[in-house]
Design an enzyme around this catalytic site. Structure first.
Site, PDB file in Angstrom:
ATOM      1  N   LYS A   1       0.691  -1.232   0.048  1.00  0.00           N
ATOM      2  CA  LYS A   1      -0.183  -0.027  -0.074  1.00  0.00           C
ATOM      3  C   LYS A   1       0.957   1.090   0.076  1.00  0.00           C
ATOM      4  CE  LYS A   1      -2.818   0.059   3.480  1.00  0.00           C
ATOM      5  NZ  LYS A   1      -2.075   0.950   4.587  1.00  0.00           N
TER       6      LYS A   1
ATOM      7  N   ARG B   1       2.225   8.227   7.001  1.00  0.00           N
ATOM      8  CA  ARG B   1       2.476   8.050   8.626  1.00  0.00           C
ATOM      9  C   ARG B   1       3.867   7.601   8.694  1.00  0.00           C
ATOM     10  NH1 ARG B   1      -1.066   3.658  10.636  1.00  0.00           N
ATOM     11  NH2 ARG B   1      -0.587   2.959   8.318  1.00  0.00           N
TER      12      ARG B   1
ATOM     13  N   LYS C   1       6.082  -6.653  11.282  1.00  0.00           N
ATOM     14  CA  LYS C   1       5.569  -5.818  10.179  1.00  0.00           C
ATOM     15  C   LYS C   1       6.363  -5.241   9.395  1.00  0.00           C
ATOM     16  CE  LYS C   1       2.037  -2.112   9.296  1.00  0.00           C
ATOM     17  NZ  LYS C   1       3.168  -1.051   9.083  1.00  0.00           N
TER      18      LYS C   1
ATOM     19  N   ALA D   1      -3.612   1.699  12.845  1.00  0.00           N
ATOM     20  CA  ALA D   1      -5.019   1.535  12.347  1.00  0.00           C
ATOM     21  C   ALA D   1      -6.036   0.596  12.759  1.00  0.00           C
ATOM     22  CB  ALA D   1      -4.914   1.573  10.740  1.00  0.00           C
TER      23      ALA D   1
ATOM     24  N   PHE E   1      -3.828  -0.354   7.098  1.00  0.00           N
ATOM     25  CA  PHE E   1      -4.191  -1.815   6.875  1.00  0.00           C
ATOM     26  C   PHE E   1      -5.332  -1.583   5.506  1.00  0.00           C
ATOM     27  CE2 PHE E   1      -2.971  -2.164  11.269  1.00  0.00           C
ATOM     28  CZ  PHE E   1      -1.713  -3.111  11.016  1.00  0.00           C
TER      29      PHE E   1
ATOM     30  N   TRP F   1       7.223  -0.590  -8.254  1.00  0.00           N
ATOM     31  CA  TRP F   1       8.198  -1.392  -7.257  1.00  0.00           C
ATOM     32  C   TRP F   1       9.484  -1.614  -8.241  1.00  0.00           C
ATOM     33  CZ3 TRP F   1      10.851  -5.861  -7.537  1.00  0.00           C
ATOM     34  CH2 TRP F   1      11.449  -6.183  -6.327  1.00  0.00           C
TER      35      TRP F   1
END
Length: 558
Positions: A73, A96, A107, A275, A303, A411
């Site tokens: 994301k 963020r 994560k 989130a 998320f 990417w």
């Protein structure tokens, strides 16, 4: 074919001085407080000076429910921002800041990936400009002042059994979830049970990300309910007289951080509420400032769309008076296969049937986002193992659901790979087709707001909440808090409260374990299922592989 790691790509970046990046946005060097050569804070004076300008177009990037296969994301957010600049648009991104806990846990970081990254990547994923340390310190100051107030006579008559303010640390540490404090005798105060949350779950973090300026910040801090008396009346932060000193600690943290992408395009990286616990969006002050200095602002919500996007629409947009022109839902072929029942080890093999089976999760998110009155585009974040047949299966499914899916190779190729996505997103944003509205009104009862999210977004049959919770909600309504939105704390991995339930399940219930009033932030936190406000480290935390190499460079950070 071997690919460079994110950190290797970031290290080779041809960064420009941060003053040059600010100049692109019309920010003079006098209005930038540099932290080294490649990051700076934007002055409140500059923010005040642009308030009369028209807003640009706001583009929200969200995603399907996260899977171990990865969705990308933030990578797509960065890639789309670069793509918009490539096609001649004046665009910037707002994301963020990363929390240390997830970085050293499982994560990972929050700076994008491949050739769609924000730099400096190492600093952003570590101490950055010290914002999170300031938030931790401000929160800790209030904690200390509450216990000190009780120790020196307890003028506010706080019921020690009803101190609501917990402590925080920016690390995943399950041992601190529930503790006994003030042990060791009279000199150390009155023993009581308390606990720690992770810093990004702090109400101070949520307040910083929703406040419009320092004055608003101080008022909101003062509104925090820290404890209750024996008669159950609330004791506020302002009763402890802590909000002024907390604001002093947060003075610099309140200013947005300016950095750049690998392609030298501007980015605000500011704030970081979780989130699945808090509202999961970057700061209002960063987003609103970006809308004044750029024609297109690409931001993300944490998320999947059932959490981050729902809260972005129902909390952030409602509070800030902003609205998205278009929403991009990120999906990957790999994640579709995983939702279709394929094990992670088998994701490399072509499996069109599994892709089709897994698309139900994507379809649910498309329908949900459209229910807010906003156009939706699906970005298929390309992996090199994707086959044409698998990509076509996703495109066909999305087309059948009244939207369109665009393959994006940011990417691998940077803005060259996101050009098609950028063109289509800009066209839709420019068409002004959005008719945005939150899915529930302010004056709906708190329990009905919870039911609305559970039934319309999660597709649950019912909300399970005992009489104690329902009575607590009614008491808050009677006390004047009934107009607040609800902030659902739920697993990010599923529409249900069971993280193992992938796809688009129906016929489930949403059990509410606890409700918390965040009076300063301005929402009711609704804790569902087994969600934790203090994560734990996995069996093999990422920290085990992070070190300095012989050249003094960081290895293992991703």
């Amino acid at each position: 074919m071997s690919y460079k790691t994110d950190i290797e790509i970031a290290r080779e970046a041809n960064k420009k001085p941060i003053m040059d990046i600010g100049a692109k946005l019309g920010i003079s060097s006098d209005d930038l407080l540099p932290y080294g050569h490649d990051k700076a804070k934007v002055s409140q004076q500059f923010i005040n000076s642009v308030q009369s300008k028209e807003d640009g177009k706001l583009i929200l990037v969200t995603a399907i429910n996260p899977t171990p296969a990865g969705e990308g994301k933030t990578t797509t957010t960065v890639g789309l921002g670069d793509g918009l600049n490539r096609i001649g648009k004046n665009a910037m991104i707002c994301i963020r800041e990363a929390s240390l806990g997830p970085n050293f846990g499982m994560k990972g970081g929050a700076a994008g990936g491949g050739y769609a990254q924000v730099v400096p990547m190492e600093e952003m994923n570590l101490h950055f400009t010290g914002d999170f340390h300031a938030i931790t310190s401000a929160h800790s100051l209030l904690s200390a002042m509450i216990d000190n107030h009780i120790y020196w006579g307890n003028e506010c008559e706080i019921d020690v059994r009803r101190v609501a303010w917990r402590r925080v640390v920016d690390m995943n540490d399950r041992a601190l979830r529930q503790i006994n404090a003030s042990l060791g005798g009279v000199a150390n105060g009155f023993p009581r049970e308390t606990g720690f949350d992770i810093t990004v779950a702090s109400e101070v973090m949520a307040i910083l990300c929703l406040a419009n300026d320092l004055k608003d910040l101080e008022k909101r801090l003062g509104d925090i309910i820290v404890a209750y008396r024996r008669d159950k009346t609330p004791v506020y932060c302002r009763d402890i007289k802590a909000e002024g000193a907390m604001t002093v600690l947060l003075k610099d943290a309140m200013q947005p951080n300016l950095v750049q992408t690998l392609e030298n395009n501007p980015a605000f990286v500011h704030g970081g509420p979780f989130a699945n616990i808090a509202h999961g969006c970057n700061s209002v002050i960063a987003t609103k400032t970006a809308l004044k200095v750029a024609d297109y602002v690409v931001t993300e919500a944490g998320f999947g769309a059932d959490l981050g996007a729902e809260k972005f629409m129902n909390i952030k947009c409602r509070k800030a008076g902003i609205a998205p022109s278009v929403v991009v839902v990120v999906a990957t072929v790999r994640a579709m296969k995983m939702n279709g029942g394929v094990a992670k080890a088998d994701l490399g093999a072509e499996n069109v049937d599994a892709v089709k089976a897994g698309c139900a999760n994507l379809g649910r998110h498309i329908e949900n986002v459209k229910s807010f009155g906003v156009p939706v585009v699906v970005a298929i974040n390309h992996f090199v193992t994707d086959t044409d047949a698998e990509v076509d299966a996703v495109k066909s499914y999305v087309e059948e659901h009244g939207s369109e899916a665009i393959l994006s190779r940011h990417w691998e190729l940077g803005s060259e790979g996101s050009e098609a996505l950028a063109k289509r997103v800009a066209e839709i944003a420019d068409a002004d087709a959005a008719n945005f509205a939150p899915i529930y009104p302010d004056d709906m009862s708190l329990f009905e707001k919870i039911e609305t999210v559970a039934k319309r977004i999660y597709r649950a049959d019912e909300v399970l909440a005992d009489m104690k919770i329902r009575n607590q909600l009614r008491e808050w309504e009677d006390a004047g808090y009934g107009h607040l939105p609800v902030c659902m704390a739920k697993t990010q991995y599923s529409f249900t409260t069971d993280p193992t339930q992938r796809g688009a399940p129906t016929g489930h219930s949403v059990p509410v374990r606890e409700v918390r009033l965040s009076a300063g932030a301005g929402f009711i936190v609704v804790v569902c299922g087994e969600i934790m406000t203090m994560p734990g480290l996995p069996r093999k935390p990422a920290a085990e592989s992070i070190c300095l190499n012989d050249d003094g460079q960081i290895e293992g950070l991703f």
